[in-house]
Design a protein around this motif. Structure first.
Motif, PDB file in Angstrom:
ATOM      1  N   MET A  77       0.863  -1.017  -0.076  1.00 36.27           N
ATOM      2  CA  MET A  77       0.158  -0.287  -0.358  1.00 36.27           C
ATOM      3  C   MET A  77       1.054   1.224  -0.140  1.00 36.27           C
ATOM      4  O   MET A  77       0.572   2.602  -0.787  1.00 36.27           O
ATOM      5  N   GLY A  78       2.227   1.289   0.683  1.00 35.12           N
ATOM      6  CA  GLY A  78       2.823   2.460   1.352  1.00 35.12           C
ATOM      7  C   GLY A  78       3.576   2.348  -0.498  1.00 35.12           C
ATOM      8  O   GLY A  78       3.721   4.086  -1.095  1.00 35.12           O
ATOM      9  N   ALA A  79       3.472   1.517  -1.459  1.00 35.96           N
ATOM     10  CA  ALA A  79       4.636   1.237  -2.746  1.00 35.96           C
ATOM     11  C   ALA A  79       3.674   2.182  -3.691  1.00 35.96           C
ATOM     12  O   ALA A  79       3.575   2.700  -4.479  1.00 35.96           O
ATOM     13  N   ALA A  80       2.142   2.184  -3.508  1.00 36.71           N
ATOM     14  CA  ALA A  80       1.315   2.092  -4.394  1.00 36.71           C
ATOM     15  C   ALA A  80       0.790   4.347  -4.141  1.00 36.71           C
ATOM     16  O   ALA A  80       0.861   4.664  -4.880  1.00 36.71           O
ATOM     17  N   PHE A  81       0.864   4.113  -3.238  1.00 40.40           N
ATOM     18  CA  PHE A  81       0.551   5.479  -2.333  1.00 40.40           C
ATOM     19  C   PHE A  81       1.765   6.211  -2.514  1.00 40.40           C
ATOM     20  O   PHE A  81       1.688   7.390  -3.331  1.00 40.40           O
ATOM     21  N   SER A  82       2.885   6.201  -2.842  1.00 44.76           N
ATOM     22  CA  SER A  82       4.330   6.407  -3.050  1.00 44.76           C
ATOM     23  C   SER A  82       4.099   6.691  -4.746  1.00 44.76           C
ATOM     24  O   SER A  82       4.158   7.888  -5.110  1.00 44.76           O
ATOM     25  N   VAL A  83       3.923   5.740  -5.175  1.00 42.65           N
ATOM     26  CA  VAL A  83       3.067   6.149  -7.091  1.00 42.65           C
ATOM     27  C   VAL A  83       2.590   6.671  -6.860  1.00 42.65           C
ATOM     28  O   VAL A  83       2.844   7.540  -8.435  1.00 42.65           O
ATOM     29  N   ASN A 140      11.950   1.985   1.002  1.00 40.39           N
ATOM     30  CA  ASN A 140      11.354   2.395   0.072  1.00 40.39           C
ATOM     31  C   ASN A 140      10.792   3.291   1.250  1.00 40.39           C
ATOM     32  O   ASN A 140      10.512   4.997   0.768  1.00 40.39           O
ATOM     33  N   ILE A 141      11.082   4.052   2.439  1.00 43.71           N
ATOM     34  CA  ILE A 141      10.756   5.079   3.216  1.00 43.71           C
ATOM     35  C   ILE A 141      11.817   6.183   2.838  1.00 43.71           C
ATOM     36  O   ILE A 141      11.681   7.130   2.298  1.00 43.71           O
ATOM     37  N   GLY A 142      13.329   5.232   2.272  1.00 43.43           N
ATOM     38  CA  GLY A 142      14.172   6.619   1.652  1.00 43.43           C
ATOM     39  C   GLY A 142      13.834   7.088  -0.011  1.00 43.43           C
ATOM     40  O   GLY A 142      14.058   8.420  -0.156  1.00 43.43           O
ATOM     41  N   VAL A 143      13.721   6.156  -0.498  1.00 49.17           N
ATOM     42  CA  VAL A 143      12.811   6.469  -1.916  1.00 49.17           C
ATOM     43  C   VAL A 143      11.188   7.715  -1.552  1.00 49.17           C
ATOM     44  O   VAL A 143      11.400   8.618  -1.558  1.00 49.17           O
ATOM     45  N   ALA A 144      10.368   7.766  -0.687  1.00 54.98           N
ATOM     46  CA  ALA A 144       9.053   8.664  -0.502  1.00 54.98           C
ATOM     47  C   ALA A 144       9.922   9.886   0.647  1.00 54.98           C
ATOM     48  O   ALA A 144      10.099  11.021  -0.331  1.00 54.98           O
ATOM     49  N   TYR A 145      11.392   9.784   1.101  1.00 58.04           N
ATOM     50  CA  TYR A 145      11.471  11.330   1.006  1.00 58.04           C
ATOM     51  C   TYR A 145      12.389  11.650   0.605  1.00 58.04           C
ATOM     52  O   TYR A 145      12.432  12.921   0.070  1.00 58.04           O
ATOM     53  N   ILE A 173      20.459   7.954  -8.038  1.00 54.81           N
ATOM     54  CA  ILE A 173      19.617   8.516  -8.797  1.00 54.81           C
ATOM     55  C   ILE A 173      19.894  10.092  -6.610  1.00 54.81           C
ATOM     56  O   ILE A 173      19.588  11.500  -7.595  1.00 54.81           O
ATOM     57  N   LEU A 174      19.928   9.585  -5.794  1.00 53.57           N
ATOM     58  CA  LEU A 174      19.665  10.777  -5.195  1.00 53.57           C
ATOM     59  C   LEU A 174      21.111  11.758  -5.345  1.00 53.57           C
ATOM     60  O   LEU A 174      21.164  12.611  -5.294  1.00 53.57           O
TER      61      LEU A 174
END
Length: 404
Positions: free
Chosen positions: A103-109, A142-147, A185-186
């Motif tokens: 769910m977190g990954a979907a919200f991130s997308v 995944n948390i890193g990607v969101a931040y 990427i960062l």
């Protein structure tokens, strides 16, 4: 007949015979294999067949992953929500953590990054409670990607490093590849292109080794961005085209839209503005179709910039004004900086110094918050525009009065 083909046939027969336990067990095994090979349409078909025998958390998670990977995050969320309800009722903590992560990954997308973090946090606690180090590292990444998408690069790098430490200790080659790509990427976003290419160059052979086409395409696409930022647009285009080929092959429509946007960007930098607009518009249609709000804002901003370069500032502002509320809605502060900076440029073309200064003041304030590398340069531009406005006001004040 291969092992996968035999298992697929057993699953088909179990569904036909309404052997629910066998169909679920074999179907879930087949889905895992298909998802690992990026065969998303086939995985969705197997999961959907299994679900004709009744709802099941594991199967819903598999179908959600297949849908998310083919650019349908909202459909995926429907599956994940139902999966979460079922696994919680059954006391299945592993299933709960998987559903929360998905769910977190979907919200991130979808660009709903705070919602993503709200789901990643509980999943991370469950994996730590269970001692599942590989899954813990996935969530940290995944948390890193969101931040990173929120513009908090320090927090992003902190979580990536935690993930990488775990992955290297447990010899998770696929996980290491994904984290190296994210770190690359960062660094590219921070302006360190050669360092970015070093990390991406380490990641690419690992993605190929484990057969992760999604990771391979994402890494090649990111290499294109780094080459483009170094000024080599032809090399960038070669990378984007390769990534686009892989993304179309595996049916990853959200990533396909990103590649189309990047191809448009390269054409724009090369002065091929109509070609750029053509690629951006293809991307925009896909992003709106799959619900990629963050990507939509990026593409609208890019379309605005092409209009600005064609000396059409009003058309540019029309696109920037569509992009800005999306940037704010999804919490993309780094993206908001880009859109507001471009708006200031359009206002300058219209000689509206007050509006240009207003946007640049917001740009500088945001850059201070997120540690943007362009802060000094943009502060100098703001000072320059303020000085120009002051001169204009003084000149107007000292102009001779013409008698009537």
């Amino acid at each position: 007949m291969t092992t996968l083909q035999r298992w697929t046939e057993i699953h088909r027969l179990a569904v036909l015979g309404q052997e629910t336990a066998i169909a679920r067990h074999v179907g879930d095994e087949v889905c895992e294999i298909l998802l690992s090979r990026c065969a998303f349409a086939a995985a969705e078909a197997v999961a959907t067949a299994t679900l004709t025998l009744g709802a099941n958390g594991g199967t819903l998670n598999h179908r959600g992953r297949a849908r998310a990977s083919t650019g349908r995050p909202r459909g995926a969320l429907d599956d994940y929500r139902e999966a979460l309800r079922l696994v919680r009722r059954a006391g299945d903590r592993v299933g709960e953590a998987r559903a929360l992560n998905n769910m977190g990954a979907a919200f991130s997308v979808l660009g709903e990054l705070r919602q993503a973090l709200d789901h990643y946090g509980p999943a991370l606690r469950i994996w730590r409670d269970l001692g599942e180090r590989a899954s813990e590292s996935t969530i940290l990444g995944n948390i890193g990607v969101a931040y990173q998408h929120l513009g908090d690069r320090k927090q992003a790098l902190h979580h990536y490093q935690q993930a990488l430490d775990i992955q290297q200790r447990i010899k998770d080659s696929g996980g290491v590849a994904g984290t190296l790509t994210n770190i690359g990427i960062l660094y590219s976003d921070l302006g360190h292109q050669q360092r970015a290419l070093d990390y991406l160059g380490q990641a690419l052979p690992l993605h190929k080794k484990v057969g992760n086409q999604v990771g391979e395409a994402a890494t090649v696409n990111s290499m294109g961005l780094a080459h483009g930022r170094l000024g080599d647009q032809h090399q960038a285009l070669a990378c984007y085209q390769l990534a686009l080929t892989v993304q179309r092959e595996i049916g990853d429509r959200a990533a396909e839209a990103t590649a189309l946007t990047n191809i448009g960007l390269a054409h724009s930098i090369l002065g091929r503005r109509q070609e750029a607009l053509d690629f951006y518009r293809q991307s925009l249609l896909l992003q709106r179709d799959v619900g990629d709000r963050a990507g939509e804002a990026t593409t609208l901003t890019n379309i605005g910039l092409v209009h600005e370069e064609m000396n059409r500032p009003r058309e540019a502002l029309d696109n920037y004004r569509q992009a800005l509320p999306i940037r704010e809605e999804v919490g993309d502060r780094a993206g908001e900086v880009v859109t507001r900076y471009n708006m200031a440029g359009s206002y300058l073309l219209l000689n509206d110094l007050d509006q240009a200064i207003s946007e640049l003041e917001r740009v500088v304030a945001l850059e201070k918050e997120i540690g943007d590398p362009d802060l000094a340069q943009d502060t100098a531009l703001l000072d320059s525009v303020r000085e120009a406005r002051g001169k204009a006001q003084r000149a107007a004040g000292s102009a001779p009065i013409v008698p009537g």
